[in-house]
Scaffold this active site. Structure first.
Site, PDB file in Angstrom:
ATOM      1  N   ARG A 123      35.081  52.530  39.304  1.00 40.06           N
ATOM      2  CA  ARG A 123      34.738  52.264  40.702  1.00 40.06           C
ATOM      3  C   ARG A 123      33.830  53.342  41.287  1.00 40.06           C
ATOM      4  NH1 ARG A 123      36.127  48.832  38.454  1.00 40.06           N
ATOM      5  NH2 ARG A 123      37.926  47.463  38.673  1.00 40.06           N
ATOM      6  N   SER A 147      40.939  45.908  48.001  1.00 38.42           N
ATOM      7  CA  SER A 147      41.864  47.022  47.793  1.00 38.42           C
ATOM      8  C   SER A 147      41.365  48.229  48.576  1.00 38.42           C
ATOM      9  CB  SER A 147      41.975  47.362  46.310  1.00 38.42           C
ATOM     10  OG  SER A 147      42.536  46.284  45.594  1.00 38.42           O
ATOM     11  N   GLU A 187      38.797  53.190  48.788  1.00 33.32           N
ATOM     12  CA  GLU A 187      37.742  52.573  47.986  1.00 33.32           C
ATOM     13  C   GLU A 187      36.525  52.191  48.819  1.00 33.32           C
ATOM     14  OE1 GLU A 187      37.530  48.762  45.022  1.00 33.32           O
ATOM     15  OE2 GLU A 187      39.089  50.256  44.676  1.00 33.32           O
TER      16      GLU A 187
END
Length: 378
Positions: free
Chosen positions: A166, A250, A370
């Site tokens: 990520r 998320s 995130e």
């Protein structure tokens, strides 16, 4: 210059927060996008680009800068040097799930497990989006990139983006500025030509998520359909009728920790080993070389742990919200912070700080957000 009347960012982001920017530009072509970036960079104003708005958490105050909306669209098929494969160049503003749907309809494999992920193609390499064992890094070949301050765009191989879990050199992590300030104009992927026949699914993580046996054969359309159904059950497919989808997906990313730290967590906490570098590089200074190459130091691979599990076992269940707050956890997914209707960015930030603090106190792990945060502090 396609300058438009600025819209409140709460209308353009999936978390539904954010005031109007001082200036907004809609770029429908690559030429318009390049011209807009050149102008903004020359003026020295604050700026950011906006695709689908699904990975942004924007503060309540008006943004004192320019927002450039990337609205480019299109897919171009290219030859591949590898037999049985084809390359496709996709414009940065193209909807990601529309692209995935096109690949499945065309019989091309490689991104079908990432069905239903919101956002645009240009955003996918920035944080190396992935799901169920597939990640952007597995199929990305190169991107057309425009570095801030440069005269012209350049084509950059995927390896130069340093794609990790990520992350990439293009992503602004919370508290840090991206090492490389640049905007993706297009992305090129290499996909396998498999057609519509059934075949055995290679990825263990994907097989487990879909309940497939090791030798069970299914089509890529079957995979897409079942991934979409799985994500919908978790509230991870955008739906105006479902407040559980008023989120940035998320909010906290599953943490990658050392094997030693993972052993301090309860055995029941889901975890997955992170594959070590299969080709580690060892550099020996010529003046120090004795003719013998010492063995490479070995260590246990890092471990990815489930932050959703940690949140719930810190006593914060699905649907949790603070008193009188319009922000809450999704009723379906403990990692998704949602806007239950009219929540301010301050309310969502307050909930995020509370959850982060509870997990830190209980398990000693500092979870990292995130989404990219603009005008917000946690």
């Amino acid at each position: 210059m396609p300058q438009v009347t600025p819209l409140p960012l709460k209308q353009l982001t999936t978390l539904r927060t954010g005031g109007a920017p001082a200036r907004m530009i809609d770029a429908h072509t690559t030429e318009e996008l390049v011209d807009a970036l050149r102008e903004v960079w020359a003026g020295g104003d604050d700026w950011f680009v906006l695709g689908g708005g699904s990975n942004l958490f924007v503060g309540d105050e008006p943004y004192d800068g320019t927002v450039i909306r990337i609205l480019t669209n299109g897919i171009e098929t290219l030859a591949s040097p590898n037999p049985g494969h084809v390359r496709v160049r996709v414009q940065a503003g193209h909807n990601w799930d529309d692209f995935v749907a096109w690949t499945v309809e065309t019989g091309l494999a490689g991104v079908e497990a990432m069905s239903g992920i919101p956002g645009t193609v240009g955003a996918a390499p920035v944080q190396n989006v992935g799901a169920y064992g597939q990640e952007t890094v597995q199929t990305l070949v190169e991107v057309e990139l425009f570095d801030e301050g440069d005269e012209n765009p350049v084509t950059v191989p995927a390896a130069d983006l340093e794609l990790g879990f990520r992350t990439s050199v293009l992503k602004n992590h919370y508290g840090d500025i991206a090492p490389r300030r640049a905007v993706i104009l297009s992305a090129t992927f290499e996909l396998e030509m498999v057609g519509h026949a059934e075949r055995v699914v290679r990825g263990e993580q994907l097989r487990a998520a879909l309940g497939l046996d090791a030798d069970q054969a299914v089509s890529i359309q079957w995979i897409r359909d079942h991934v979409l159904a799985t994500r919908a059950r978790k509230g991870m497919v955008l739906d105006d009728a479902d407040p559980d989808t008023y989120s940035a997906g998320s909010f906290f990313q599953n943490a990658v920790v050392t094997a030693a730290f993972a052993r301090t967590l309860p055995d029941e906490c889901p975890r997955w080993p992170v594959a070590p570098d299969p080709n580690p590089v060892q550099v020996i200074a010529l003046a120090e070389f004795t003719g013998a190459v010492p063995p490479l130091a070995t260590s246990e691979p890092d471990v990815k742990v489930s932050c959703g599990w940690l949140i719930e076992h810190a006593g914060i269940g699905k649907g949790f919200h603070l008193p009188r707050s319009r922000a809450g956890l999704s009723t379906k997914h403990a990692l998704a912070l949602t806007n239950r209707g009219g929540a301010s960015a301050a309310e969502i930030a307050e909930l995020a700080r509370y959850i982060r603090g509870r997990v830190s106190a209980e398990f000693g792990l500092e979870m990292q957000p995130e989404p990219v945060l603009i005008g917000v502090e946690l």
